[in-house]
Structure formats: C-alpha cells, structure tokens
Design a protein around this motif. Structure first.
Motif, short mmCIF file in Angstrom:
data_model
loop_
_atom_site.label_atom_id
_atom_site.label_comp_id
_atom_site.label_asym_id
_atom_site.label_seq_id
_atom_site.Cartn_x
_atom_site.Cartn_y
_atom_site.Cartn_z
N VAL A 247 0.60 40.28 -11.34
CA VAL A 247 0.87 39.63 -10.07
C VAL A 247 2.37 39.73 -9.83
O VAL A 247 3.17 39.36 -10.70
N GLY A 248 2.75 40.26 -8.67
CA GLY A 248 4.17 40.38 -8.36
C GLY A 248 4.71 39.06 -7.85
O GLY A 248 4.28 38.55 -6.82
N CYS A 249 5.67 38.48 -8.58
CA CYS A 249 6.26 37.20 -8.20
C CYS A 249 7.61 37.42 -7.54
O CYS A 249 8.36 38.32 -7.91
N ARG A 250 7.92 36.55 -6.59
CA ARG A 250 9.23 36.60 -5.94
C ARG A 250 9.59 35.19 -5.49
O ARG A 250 8.77 34.47 -4.94
N TRP A 251 10.86 34.80 -5.76
CA TRP A 251 11.34 33.49 -5.36
C TRP A 251 12.15 33.61 -4.08
O TRP A 251 12.60 34.69 -3.68
N GLU A 252 12.35 32.51 -3.45
CA GLU A 252 12.96 32.50 -2.12
C GLU A 252 14.38 33.07 -2.11
O GLU A 252 14.85 33.53 -1.06
N THR A 253 15.10 33.03 -3.23
CA THR A 253 16.47 33.55 -3.26
C THR A 253 16.53 35.01 -3.68
O THR A 253 17.62 35.59 -3.72
N ASP A 254 15.39 35.62 -4.01
CA ASP A 254 15.39 37.02 -4.41
C ASP A 254 15.69 37.91 -3.20
O ASP A 254 15.16 37.66 -2.10
N PRO A 255 16.48 38.96 -3.40
CA PRO A 255 16.71 39.92 -2.30
C PRO A 255 15.40 40.60 -1.90
O PRO A 255 14.46 40.67 -2.68
N ASP A 256 15.37 41.10 -0.68
CA ASP A 256 14.20 41.83 -0.23
C ASP A 256 13.92 43.01 -1.16
O ASP A 256 14.83 43.72 -1.57
N GLY A 257 12.67 43.20 -1.46
CA GLY A 257 12.27 44.35 -2.28
C GLY A 257 12.36 44.13 -3.77
O GLY A 257 12.03 45.03 -4.55
N VAL A 258 12.82 42.96 -4.21
CA VAL A 258 12.95 42.68 -5.63
C VAL A 258 11.77 41.83 -6.09
O VAL A 258 11.41 40.84 -5.46
N TRP A 259 11.17 42.23 -7.21
CA TRP A 259 9.96 41.57 -7.72
C TRP A 259 10.09 41.27 -9.20
O TRP A 259 10.90 41.88 -9.91
N THR B 214 0.38 39.19 -4.93
CA THR B 214 1.72 38.63 -5.12
C THR B 214 1.67 37.12 -5.04
O THR B 214 0.72 36.52 -4.53
N PHE B 215 2.76 36.50 -5.54
CA PHE B 215 2.94 35.06 -5.55
C PHE B 215 4.38 34.84 -5.10
O PHE B 215 5.32 35.14 -5.83
N GLU B 216 4.57 34.35 -3.86
CA GLU B 216 5.89 34.37 -3.25
C GLU B 216 6.30 32.98 -2.76
O GLU B 216 5.61 32.37 -1.95
N SER B 217 7.45 32.52 -3.26
CA SER B 217 8.05 31.27 -2.78
C SER B 217 8.88 31.60 -1.54
O SER B 217 9.74 32.49 -1.57
N ILE B 218 8.62 30.89 -0.44
CA ILE B 218 9.23 31.20 0.84
C ILE B 218 10.23 30.09 1.23
O ILE B 218 9.90 28.91 1.16
N ALA B 219 11.42 30.49 1.62
CA ALA B 219 12.44 29.53 2.05
C ALA B 219 12.11 28.97 3.42
O ALA B 219 11.48 29.64 4.24
N PRO B 220 12.53 27.73 3.72
CA PRO B 220 12.25 27.14 5.05
C PRO B 220 12.77 27.97 6.19
O PRO B 220 12.13 28.09 7.24
#
Length: 545
Positions: free
Chosen positions: A127-139, A195-201
């Motif tokens: 599962v591709g994880c990404r947090w809200e502060t990660d740059p675009d395209g980074v997993w 994917t599992f993605e944390s999204i910033a407000p």
C-alpha cells in the motif's frame, strides 16, 4: 500459525526503537511526517536510502473486483465516495492504540489493509502511503502481510511496526520502477494498486484532492485510494477514490461504507479474527437473502421412481436406454421393471429395506436400480471390481436383505462373499407377473440409496440419501436454463459413484436416452472419444482433473 507467537512478534516489533519519523511526528495528530526527527530538526537522507531491500520481493498485485466491462475504456475521471468516522469512534480507537504505543494512523491503515485483503484474498501486497507534508509524487510503500485468522489488534500492531520502521525519506514511482526493473504499464499502477493518504486541510475537498492525484500518461492512478484527515471535532473525514474506467461510483460507495463498518467492528471487537468481521449493511444482507431465496415448489412426498414413470407415460416410444446395439423404449422399460419390482416385493423388499446390486454395466443393471426403487426399497451398489473384503463389509454393514447379481459373477464371486440371500436376475421368474403400474409404497422420507465412501481415511462409511433429496436434485438439474431435455447421455460413472444417480434419473426425467459403455472403452481416452463421437453423445458427467 498460532496467535501467541504472532502476538509476541507484533508486540515486540511495535515497541522497538523506531526512527524519529515513525514516532516523533504523528500524521494522525496533524503534524508533518517527512524528513524530521523528534525535535523537528531536518535529517538529511539520500534518495531511496533503505528502500531497495524492502521492495526487492514485490508482492502479487491486488486484483480488486472491478466494473471495467460496464464502464468501458471511454470512462474518465475519478469516482469519489466520502466517508466519516465520528469522534466517539476515533476516541475509542485511541483508547486502544495509545496504551500499546500505536497511533491512529496504524488503526486506519489496518482497517484499509483488511478491507483490501477481504476483497482480494491476497495475503501479501503493498500500500502506497503518503503524509500531508510529503512532496507531490513521493511515496512510502508499506508491505502488508496478513491472514484471516489475525485479529484486528494484531493487524494494527503489525501496521504500527511497519510504519515505525520505514526509511525517513520517501521515494518516487519513477525511482521504484528504475531500481526494481519494473516496466511501464498502461493498465495498472506498476508498484501498488492501493494508497493510504493523509490530506492537509488546505488541499480542499476530497474530490479536488482525488482528481489532483489522478495519475499521468506515464503512471496510471492506483485502483483504490483512501484519503483522510482529522476533523476539528476529533473525528475523521475521508474518501475512497477509484478510476471510473475500472469502477462504477456505486461500487466505490459500497467500499466507503464497508470501510466505515470494518473500522468500527475492529474497534468494538479488537480480538476477533478479521475474516469474521461483518462488512455488510442491512440492505446488502437483505439483497443476499433475496438472491439466495431459491426455494421452489417441490413435492417432498413423491418417490424417485415417479420421475421415470411420469416420463414413460408421456413418451412411451422414446428410447430410454441403449447398449450394444439394443434399444429399450420408456414403455418397455417401465413394464419390465414393473414385473421385476413385484417380484422383489414378493421377497420382502419394502420401504426401509436395502437391496444390494453387484452387476456389470448392462441394461439389466439399470433395470435393477429402477425396480428396487419401484418396489419401495433402497439400493446399495457393490462394485464387482472391489476387493472381496470390502464387498463383504458393505453387504453386512448396509443390512441388505437381498443381493441382486448376474450368473457370470455369482458363480465365482458374489455368492461366496455373503451368507445372505443372493439372486441372479437371469433366474428371477417374472413371466407370470403383471406389468401393470406398481403402487410404489415409498415416500420422500424413505431412503433411496446407500452409497459408501472411498474408505481412504479408514473404514468406508455408508451414506443414506432420502428420496426427497434426490428428487429435489433432479428437479433442480432439469430446470436449469442450460439443461437440454431429451439429450443422449453417457452412463460413464460406476454405479458406486453417486453421480451415476444423476446420469440415470436426470436423463429419464427429461425424456433422454441413456447410453451405456463397456469398462474397457471408458478407460482408454482415444476409444472413449470415438465412442462419444460415434454414438452422438450430448452430455457427460465427468470429474474435473
């Protein structure tokens, strides 16, 4: 795998020392999660450092249920279904997680991983994880390995351990493809399908966030994306996004509801096996009950013999059985078995009584089966090729009151393995017996046959099948849309194999012709093929091998 070793391993993994990214910066609390230590200081990392070994053994791609055929290749865009977890549910999750040193993100990821597992059945995937502060395209690909016997708490502990051990710096899909030698694909994401993605407000609503990450010409979007963020009231808002070319919006909506139910079920029953947690809502349960409401009117009092008798009245001139150039019509077979049934009744055959049949494949063999049932009894087939000890056991264990056989067998075999009554069908005098319809005394509750298991795990066991179950089976079979009435059917199976009953009575209940075959021909593939072709066989019951 037992629970104790797994629980000890996951607990140990969850509490071991973790990189600063894994513990100091918790995305579930709304803080950054990339490139920092516990004090918030930047920790430089080389691109891809620590990732290659983790990704060397890529798992089997997820194969989620899709609607590709319904949507067609022309469908574009993303289907988005929003979801929410109330503050009380999140508080309950944190009450479980915090004493174990786990974060909310681990439980959310665990619920997502279990849902994907339940849809797909694969036990190992990324599962591709990404947090809200990660740059675009980074997993940050997370390896999921679970089975249905694991509990929700065990899966959450495993996800916490996996998150805590991830390298500090994320990686791009291009880097993964290059380093792992993965070719580009136009159909599926090359590395992970979920994917599992944390999204910033500030990312806006989930529809906008989902479309912003839809993919590119070079890298298709993953099949299923879970986007989420904490709400001001302490709850969680989220959405599941899937490409429309593969998923209908209605399916995506069901996925969102399934995730909500699964997360709450894992919180309510953290020690329950994840394979047993209920995903479905009331409407889906009602739909399943509706789909499985397959009951049809069925006369449970009717005996098996009535299936043949009814057809014999309708098509008396049609051929019921063929063997070695001889053809017997329904009317003739009905009269012959009426006489034989009366002769058997005169020898005590009645409902509840078992008659053994040890005969080589012949018209006389199928007549014996039909006559025993007309007389009201149940038949137990005894294969003459079985070892003597096995035949003797079956005769004694079944409680047979009579053994029907043939002269060719009785002279040297069957008469010597049993002390009970043995009768050769050639010696059964029926010339003065009436061939009028027999009043079969059996009902659907009486036994129709006794067939023995193979005995491969011990002593063979006799299975008694009531006649109502057998008539129900045949009624279902001949009512199938793909069932051709009046076909030519090969009687291929040994009488000792239960499918032989279907060969006989699905044919006779539908006005077909039963075509017998000798043992030598049925055992040689080439000869069997020619036999099927030359006799225009239309239906065969064969095991899949």
């Amino acid at each position: 795998m037992g629970k104790e070793p797994r629980a000890e391993a996951t607990a140990a993994a969850a509490t071991r020392a973790a990189p600063a990214w894994g513990r100091g910066l918790d995305p579930a609390a709304g803080r950054g999660a990339s490139g920092g230590d516990a004090s918030g200081q930047e920790v430089p990392a080389r691109p891809g450092e620590g990732w290659l070994e983790r990704l060397q053994a890529l798992a089997t791609p997820l194969a989620l249920p899709t609607d590709a055929a319904a949507n067609g290749e022309s469908a574009s865009g993303v289907a988005v279904a929003e979801l929410e977890l109330a503050a009380g549910e999140v508080d309950a999750a944190m009450a479980l997680a915090e004493p174990r040193g786990e974060r909310l993100a681990a439980w959310l990821l665990a619920a997502w991983a279990v849902l994907l597992f339940r849809y797909n059945g694969g036990e190992v995937f990324f599962v591709g994880c990404r947090w809200e502060t990660d740059p675009d395209g980074v997993w940050r690909p997370v390896r999921v390995q679970l089975d249905g016997a694991m509990t929700g708490a065990e899966v959450a502990a495993a996800m916490e351990a996996e998150l805590a051990s991830l390298p500090q710096a994320g990686i791009t899909v291009e880097w993964m493809c290059r380093e792992l030698g993965i070719g580009e694909t136009e159909e599926r994401h090359p590395v992970f399908q979920a994917t599992f993605e944390s999204i910033a407000p500030e990312a806006g609503d989930f529809e906008a966030a989902a479309n912003a990450g839809e993919g590119s010409e070079d890298v298709p979007a993953p099949d299923a994306r879970l986007l989420w963020r904490r709400r001001d009231d302490g709850g969680v808002a989220g959405a599941i996004a899937c490409p429309r070319r593969r998923f209908l919006p209605s399916r995506v909506g069901r996925m969102a509801r399934h995730f909500e139910r699964l997360f709450c079920a894992m919180i309510r029953e953290p020690d329950e096996a994840v394979a047993r947690l209920d995903l479905l809502g009331p409407e889906e349960h009602a739909r399943l009950r509706e789909w499985n409401a397959t009951a049809a009117p069925h006369d449970e009092t009717a005996p098996v013999a009535a299936l043949f008798v009814r057809q014999a009245r309708e098509t008396p001139e049609a051929v019921a059985v063929e063997w070695q150039g001889r053809a017997v019509g329904y009317g003739e077979l009905d009269r012959r078995t009426n006489r034989l049934a009366r002769a058997l009744q005169a020898r005590g055959v009645a409902p509840g009584k078992v008659v053994a049949i040890a005969m080589e494949r012949s018209i006389e063999m199928v007549e014996a089966v039909l006559a025993v049932l007309k007389a009201g009894g149940a038949y137990v087939p005894i294969d003459p090729a079985y070892p003597e000890a096995r035949r003797r056991f079956m005769l004694e264990d079944s409680g047979a009151v009579l053994l029907l056989t043939q002269r060719s067998l009785a002279s040297g075999t069957e008469a010597n393995v049993w002390d009970g009554a043995c009768l050769c069908v050639e010696d059964l005098e029926t010339s003065g017996v009436s061939d009028a319809p027999v009043d079969t005394p059996a009902s659907g509750r009486d036994p129709g046959y006794v067939i023995y298991t193979s005995g491969s795990t011990g002593q063979p066991k006799g299975v008694v099948m009531p006649q109502r179950a057998l008539t129900n089976l045949i009624a279902w079979q001949v009512a199938r849309p793909d069932f051709a009435r009046g076909g030519r059917v090969l009687q291929f199976s040994s009488l000792s194999f239960d499918v032989s009953f279907q060969e006989l009575f699905s044919t006779w209940a539908s006005g077909g012709t039963l075509v017998l075959i000798d043992e030598a021909t049925r055992r040689v593939a080439g000869a069997l093929f020619e036999y099927i072709r030359d006799r225009r066989i239309e239906r065969i019951f064969l095991p899949f091998v």
